[in-house]
Design a protein around this motif. Structure first.
Motif, short mmCIF file in Angstrom:
data_model
loop_
_atom_site.label_atom_id
_atom_site.label_comp_id
_atom_site.label_asym_id
_atom_site.label_seq_id
_atom_site.Cartn_x
_atom_site.Cartn_y
_atom_site.Cartn_z
N GLY A 15 0.81 -1.21 0.00
CA GLY A 15 0.00 0.00 0.00
C GLY A 15 0.85 1.26 0.00
O GLY A 15 0.55 2.23 -0.71
N LEU A 16 1.93 1.25 0.76
CA LEU A 16 2.83 2.40 0.80
C LEU A 16 3.49 2.63 -0.55
O LEU A 16 3.55 3.76 -1.04
CB LEU A 16 3.88 2.20 1.89
CG LEU A 16 4.88 3.33 2.09
CD1 LEU A 16 4.18 4.62 2.49
CD2 LEU A 16 5.91 2.93 3.14
N ALA A 17 3.97 1.54 -1.18
CA ALA A 17 4.61 1.67 -2.49
C ALA A 17 3.62 2.20 -3.53
O ALA A 17 3.95 3.09 -4.33
CB ALA A 17 5.18 0.32 -2.94
N ALA A 51 13.04 0.54 -12.62
CA ALA A 51 13.41 0.69 -11.21
C ALA A 51 12.36 0.05 -10.30
O ALA A 51 12.70 -0.63 -9.32
CB ALA A 51 13.57 2.17 -10.86
N PHE A 52 11.09 0.24 -10.64
CA PHE A 52 10.02 -0.36 -9.84
C PHE A 52 10.11 -1.88 -9.87
O PHE A 52 10.03 -2.54 -8.83
CB PHE A 52 8.66 0.10 -10.36
CG PHE A 52 7.51 -0.25 -9.45
CD1 PHE A 52 7.07 0.65 -8.50
CD2 PHE A 52 6.87 -1.47 -9.55
CE1 PHE A 52 6.02 0.34 -7.66
CE2 PHE A 52 5.81 -1.80 -8.71
CZ PHE A 52 5.38 -0.89 -7.77
N LEU A 53 10.31 -2.45 -11.06
CA LEU A 53 10.40 -3.90 -11.19
C LEU A 53 11.64 -4.46 -10.50
O LEU A 53 11.58 -5.52 -9.86
CB LEU A 53 10.37 -4.31 -12.66
CG LEU A 53 9.04 -4.05 -13.37
CD1 LEU A 53 9.17 -4.32 -14.86
CD2 LEU A 53 7.93 -4.87 -12.75
N ILE A 54 12.77 -3.77 -10.62
CA ILE A 54 13.99 -4.21 -9.94
C ILE A 54 13.77 -4.19 -8.42
O ILE A 54 14.16 -5.12 -7.71
CB ILE A 54 15.19 -3.33 -10.35
CG1 ILE A 54 15.59 -3.67 -11.79
CG2 ILE A 54 16.37 -3.53 -9.40
CD1 ILE A 54 16.56 -2.70 -12.40
N GLY A 55 13.12 -3.15 -7.93
CA GLY A 55 12.81 -3.08 -6.50
C GLY A 55 11.87 -4.19 -6.06
O GLY A 55 12.04 -4.79 -4.99
N LEU A 56 10.89 -4.49 -6.89
CA LEU A 56 9.92 -5.54 -6.58
C LEU A 56 10.61 -6.90 -6.48
O LEU A 56 10.43 -7.64 -5.51
CB LEU A 56 8.85 -5.56 -7.68
CG LEU A 56 7.65 -6.47 -7.49
CD1 LEU A 56 6.77 -5.95 -6.37
CD2 LEU A 56 6.85 -6.51 -8.78
N ILE A 57 11.43 -7.21 -7.48
CA ILE A 57 12.13 -8.48 -7.50
C ILE A 57 13.22 -8.51 -6.42
O ILE A 57 13.39 -9.51 -5.72
CB ILE A 57 12.73 -8.75 -8.90
CG1 ILE A 57 11.58 -8.94 -9.89
CG2 ILE A 57 13.66 -9.95 -8.90
CD1 ILE A 57 11.99 -8.87 -11.35
N GLY A 58 13.92 -7.39 -6.26
CA GLY A 58 14.98 -7.31 -5.26
C GLY A 58 14.45 -7.48 -3.84
O GLY A 58 15.08 -8.14 -3.01
N ALA A 59 13.31 -6.90 -3.56
CA ALA A 59 12.73 -7.03 -2.22
C ALA A 59 12.34 -8.48 -1.94
O ALA A 59 12.57 -9.00 -0.84
CB ALA A 59 11.52 -6.12 -2.08
N GLY A 60 11.77 -9.15 -2.95
CA GLY A 60 11.43 -10.56 -2.77
C GLY A 60 12.66 -11.42 -2.56
O GLY A 60 12.70 -12.30 -1.69
N ALA A 61 13.71 -11.15 -3.34
CA ALA A 61 14.96 -11.90 -3.20
C ALA A 61 15.59 -11.63 -1.83
O ALA A 61 16.09 -12.57 -1.18
CB ALA A 61 15.92 -11.51 -4.32
#
Length: 137
Positions: A15-17, A51-61
């Protein structure tokens, strides 16, 4: 940390993102639209989407790295069916002009009637599919 607290923290972060993306850029955090914009790029649109997708995948990793054993893949699903399911989801998001993140998180938060109808359709389809897979097929 218990499971419900992790789920709550994840929901708050999503929600914050979504809120920050809308507030800072005026863009909706619909993942299918963001991915679509990377695959079919327009000038000035690729950097923030990437950047959004890298953050999304990076956070999951990062979560998987920090919490070993947090994810256990389910067994017994043929890869062909998983690919077919993914393609059907992609087709559905295109047909519905958005995905669960765009309609469910952002659209409902903006009180969009169209998103409400889409989320009802998503959920009804999910319930029906789960019933068929678990009790009929």
């Amino acid at each position: 940390m218990s499971g419900w607290m992790l789920a709550l923290a994840g929901g708050v972060l999503i929600g914050l993102a979504a809120t920050l993306l809308l507030w800072l850029t005026g863009r909706i955090a619909g993942i299918s639209g963001i991915v679509g914009g990377v695959l079919m790029p327009r000038s000035g649109e690729v950097a923030w989407r990437g950047a959004f997708l890298i953050g999304l995948i990076g956070a999951g990793a990062a979560y998987l790295w920090l919490v070993p054993g947090a994810y256990t893949p389910r067994q017994g699903f043929p890869p062909v069916l998983l690919v077919a399911a993914g393609l059907l989801v992609g087709f559905g998001t295109r047909m519905g002009n958005g995905c669960t993140s765009g309609h469910g998180v952002c659209g409902l938060g903006r009180l969009s009637v169209r998103s409400f109808a889409a989320v009802l359709t998503f959920m009804a389809t999910a319930v029906l599919t789960t019933y068929i897979v678990r009790h009929v097929a």
